[in-house]
Design an enzyme around this catalytic site. Sequence first.
Site, PDB file in Angstrom:
ATOM      1  N   GLU B  58       0.797  -1.236   0.000  1.00 52.74           N
ATOM      2  CA  GLU B  58       0.000   0.000   0.000  1.00 52.74           C
ATOM      3  C   GLU B  58       0.826   1.280   0.000  1.00 52.74           C
ATOM      4  OE1 GLU B  58      -0.898  -2.669   1.732  1.00 52.74           O
ATOM      5  OE2 GLU B  58      -2.972  -3.096   1.225  1.00 52.74           O
ATOM      6  N   PHE B  81      -9.787  -2.043   1.344  1.00 50.31           N
ATOM      7  CA  PHE B  81     -10.618  -1.456   2.398  1.00 50.31           C
ATOM      8  C   PHE B  81      -9.897  -0.228   2.926  1.00 50.31           C
ATOM      9  CE2 PHE B  81     -12.259  -5.923   3.755  1.00 50.31           C
ATOM     10  CZ  PHE B  81     -13.218  -5.896   2.750  1.00 50.31           C
ATOM     11  N   HIS B 127     -11.153  -4.490   9.909  1.00 57.59           N
ATOM     12  CA  HIS B 127     -11.814  -4.547   8.604  1.00 57.59           C
ATOM     13  C   HIS B 127     -13.185  -3.882   8.641  1.00 57.59           C
ATOM     14  CE1 HIS B 127      -8.754  -7.591   7.844  1.00 57.59           C
ATOM     15  NE2 HIS B 127      -9.112  -7.663   6.575  1.00 57.59           N
TER      16      HIS B 127
HETATM   17  C1  TPP Z   1      -2.526  -4.217   4.369  1.00 54.29           C
HETATM   18  C2  TPP Z   1      -3.532  -5.154   3.813  1.00 54.29           C
HETATM   19  N1  TPP Z   1      -3.785  -5.130   2.480  1.00 54.29           N
HETATM   20  C3  TPP Z   1      -4.694  -5.966   1.947  1.00 54.29           C
HETATM   21  C4  TPP Z   1      -5.373  -6.845   2.732  1.00 54.29           C
HETATM   22  C5  TPP Z   1      -6.410  -7.782   2.143  1.00 54.29           C
HETATM   23  N2  TPP Z   1      -5.868  -9.137   2.131  1.00 54.29           N
HETATM   24  C6  TPP Z   1      -6.092  -9.993   3.135  1.00 54.29           C
HETATM   25  S1  TPP Z   1      -5.275 -11.413   2.963  1.00 54.29           S
HETATM   26  C7  TPP Z   1      -4.610 -10.922   1.482  1.00 54.29           C
HETATM   27  C8  TPP Z   1      -3.707 -11.828   0.735  1.00 54.29           C
HETATM   28  C9  TPP Z   1      -2.545 -12.209   1.574  1.00 54.29           C
HETATM   29  O1  TPP Z   1      -1.720 -13.070   0.867  1.00 54.29           O
HETATM   30  P1  TPP Z   1      -0.548 -13.837   1.581  1.00 54.29           P
HETATM   31  O2  TPP Z   1       0.268 -12.887   2.373  1.00 54.29           O
HETATM   32  O3  TPP Z   1       0.151 -14.622   0.548  1.00 54.29           O
HETATM   33  O4  TPP Z   1      -1.298 -14.778   2.628  1.00 54.29           O
HETATM   34  P2  TPP Z   1      -2.304 -15.991   2.318  1.00 54.29           P
HETATM   35  O5  TPP Z   1      -3.681 -15.415   2.382  1.00 54.29           O
HETATM   36  O6  TPP Z   1      -1.972 -16.561   1.012  1.00 54.29           O
HETATM   37  O7  TPP Z   1      -2.083 -16.940   3.452  1.00 54.29           O
HETATM   38  C10 TPP Z   1      -5.045  -9.644   1.159  1.00 54.29           C
HETATM   39  C11 TPP Z   1      -4.692  -8.908  -0.053  1.00 54.29           C
HETATM   40  C12 TPP Z   1      -5.106  -6.823   4.126  1.00 54.29           C
HETATM   41  N3  TPP Z   1      -5.760  -7.622   4.979  1.00 54.29           N
HETATM   42  N4  TPP Z   1      -4.179  -5.989   4.623  1.00 54.29           N
END
Ligand code: TPP
Lengths: 320, 321
Positions: B58, B81, B127
Amino acid sequence: MNISKSKLINMYEKMVQIRLFEEEIIKLIGLGQPLGMAHLYIGEEAVAVGVCSNFLDDDYIVSTHRGHGHCIAKGVKIKYMMAELFQKKTGTNKGKGGSMHIADFTVGMLGACGIVGGGIPIATGSGLSIKLRETNQVAAAFFGDGATNQGTFHESLNMASIWKLPVLYICENNLYGMFTPASYALSVQDVSKKAEAYGIPGVTVNGMDVIDVYEVTNQAVKRARNGLGPTLIECKTYRYYEHYGSSTDSFYRTKEECEKWKQRDPIKNFRIRLINDGVLTEDKLYGIEEKVNAEIEEAVKFAEESPNPNPEDALEDLFV
Amino acid sequence: MQREITCNQAINEAIGEEMKRNSTVFLMGEDLYGNPTFGGKPLDLSLKKRVLNTPISEPSFVGAGLGAALTGMRPIVKLMFVDFSLMALDQIINQIAKITYMSGGNAKVPLVIWAPEGASGRSAAQHSQSLEGIFVGTPGLKVITPSTPYDVKGLFKTAIRDNNPVIFLTHKRLNYLKGHVPEEEYLIPFGQGTIKRKGDDVTIVSWLYTLNKSLVAAEQLKNEGISVEVIDLRTLVPLDSKLILDSVKKTGRLVVAEEEAKRGSVASEIAAFVAEEGFQYLKAPIKRVASKNVPIPFAKTMEDFVLPQVGDIVKAVKDII
Ligand SMILES: Cc1ncc(C[n+]2csc(CCOP(=O)(O)OP(=O)(O)O)c2C)c(N)n1
Ligand SMILES: [Mg+2]
């Protein structure tokens, strides 16, 4: 490496606990039980258990939005986790946190985290605390492949490196961050490569094999406890379900890919290995599974029978 | 029959139309290809190059929006969000909001940051937040808060054409709300609220999802013989202060209803503004209806208690009648 029989049995039991806990969640979602946003860990159990089996109660972990496995592996009680998901007063967080925020400071579980990359500095800080207090503890940060694109990851590795902090950085590379393939979003194929930039060891390990994960972590824990600093461990793994919830329909990955990974199922294969190596008989393994089943059943009963929080409870716990 | 579409579709249409109209408009954010449609139609492939999936970074992709805006592009940066905007606050508050002013007006920043906010039910503390106060309290940002598909589309197009940074806030609970949106092109200027319902006894000022609750409250109060005027501000910066003051002049009573935590909220700012500029019109104290001053808890019993509800708005009105 020689891993004691009791440790192996314990590892198997923990993995089964995680699997059955989440299969229960899937069942409950199907029954319409509102559990909030549950990001399921099924498929990745070897990582949490392989890592946490090296820890003592007073070692620390910090988790992610996909935290059930880490919690169980670190010793958080299943019935309080279940009660939390049921939004009950008896939950780990008194119903204030839910799946993405489960924490239990009595077992060194410093919290799941809803912000991708948000937990990595916290684990780093617990490592700093260990160093300042001059204890023999270690800390671990769990995070996904997607989180390694967050600045917090890079800043933390750098700080942990220059201060030689006793922190393990455990990347669960499940090939996707939500719908985005790691092969698109990451500048390198192996997350472990990123360690080079910070002058610390970086290892890639088969995250579907609990023994592999255990052994690599074991070395890193030794390094950390001996004051030699952090290690980055990348575990290649796979989540069987959708990013969150109980669906298996993915528009961004193929059924074949899922099936291929399921062939390498960490629990199924560990089970076969335990039998082949003569650690446990089929009967004994079945006994463990039955025991865990009963435990989950009891947890659901506990959660169901627990009281709801009062609305006004919302105003408590802001400060202590 | 009038055409009805959702707020989500309205934004998609606005973006698609503006991308076609101006080749410097582009969209970037996380996991956009989860839904690569504009206006419910599959993405026009000629636009694909200008829809960029970002890594989860971000601070850097928001900041990259500024860099692109300064050098001839008109970026739309989508945050999944609003909670995640907090990761990028240096870029938003130190850089984006200030560079035009710091450069003596020489920098042009045609940048839209689009972020859904609000509680959508059991998503817990990280969230569910409503954060407009942070942006409203930062000079140099325009802050847009529409509640209907019609307003969403008209205001989004205006936002894209504006030469200043715009924080475009939508509410998650409104994503699938349907409403009339004409086929023909239209734009809605910033700084113009609308009167959603005329009334004489009390003015309710609101925006985003709480506006809907305010309208329900007004209907309930009508049945009890209380005539409520409901104003949808639509944009918080610039603020339609005249509309608010004119209404308060007529009714003599003001309730501001919104979803942020009450302390330090935009509701507080509007209440202070009316106390300063319209005190002579007031027949009763101003009331703020907002979330309680705690993070949003997970369990439904507590979440419902923390968030502003229709009953809270009804009660606030009755307290000053
Ligand atoms: C700062 C932030 N950006 C976006 C999100 C939305 N989000 C939640 S999980 C996720 C993907 C995370 O991927 P990864 O780190 O590979 O973990 P995985 O879900 O594959 O275990 C996203 C984009 C968030 N929770 N926090
Ligand atoms: Mg991932």
